[in-house]
Design an enzyme around this catalytic site. Sequence first.
Site, PDB file in Angstrom:
ATOM      1  N   ASP A  12       0.858  -1.175   0.000  1.00 20.92           N
ATOM      2  CA  ASP A  12       0.000   0.000   0.000  1.00 20.92           C
ATOM      3  C   ASP A  12       0.903   1.237   0.000  1.00 20.92           C
ATOM      4  O   ASP A  12       2.077   1.142   0.356  1.00 20.92           O
ATOM      5  CB  ASP A  12      -0.877  -0.031   1.257  1.00 20.92           C
ATOM      6  CG  ASP A  12      -1.711   1.213   1.421  1.00 20.92           C
ATOM      7  OD1 ASP A  12      -2.386   1.614   0.460  1.00 20.92           O
ATOM      8  OD2 ASP A  12      -1.695   1.789   2.528  1.00 20.92           O
ATOM      9  N   ASP A  14      -0.331   4.984   0.918  1.00 22.96           N
ATOM     10  CA  ASP A  14      -0.666   5.972   1.954  1.00 22.96           C
ATOM     11  C   ASP A  14      -0.761   5.320   3.329  1.00 22.96           C
ATOM     12  O   ASP A  14      -1.508   4.374   3.530  1.00 22.96           O
ATOM     13  CB  ASP A  14      -1.970   6.685   1.601  1.00 22.96           C
ATOM     14  CG  ASP A  14      -1.824   7.474   0.311  1.00 22.96           C
ATOM     15  OD1 ASP A  14      -0.933   8.343   0.263  1.00 22.96           O
ATOM     16  OD2 ASP A  14      -2.569   7.203  -0.649  1.00 22.96           O
TER      17      ASP A  14
END
Length: 189
Positions: A12, A14
């Site tokens: 991922d 953020d």
Amino acid sequence: MNAKQSLTIGIDIDGTVTDPGSMVPMMNESFGKNLRYEECVDYNLATIYNISEAEFVHWLEQNGERLYREAPLHGTADQVLRNWYNRHRLIYISAREQKHLAVTEDWFHRHAVPYHEIALLGSHDKLAAAKERNVDLFIEDRLENALQLAESLQIPIFLFDTPYNQSPLPPLIRRVTSWQEIAELIDQL
């Protein structure tokens, strides 16, 4: 799984490669609040800031580019990822919208964070993208994503410890506090 072999690592962006608290100062500025990152105990910041989902979506539409451009790096992510780049396949799978690809790639280049692929889905549902790319493990900060990926794909998930993802975890999900810790755990696989 043997980390001496090449792994396909789903990552991922953020709250994982970028600092998980990076959105809070901008939200405080926009909504006249003075919240601390530690007070953000729900992933849904609309709830934390007492605004509607529509207001949050509008805010992100107005501020997404700046947020993605200015987000600080999360710890030693750049160093760990550079160390992995020639041995493992690094695939970033993010809920960011495709229209933010240029600012995302620019951020990666400015911070010298290597990648083999960046997939911006515009949705938190990362399951199909992770499955299609045959990821061997996933690095995430959102609890719901971690639970879905672990259960459906039966792969290890490293979940960054944040105020908004506190909950008991099933065996395939391991709570971590730093990129260095992840590097050490992957070396042990």
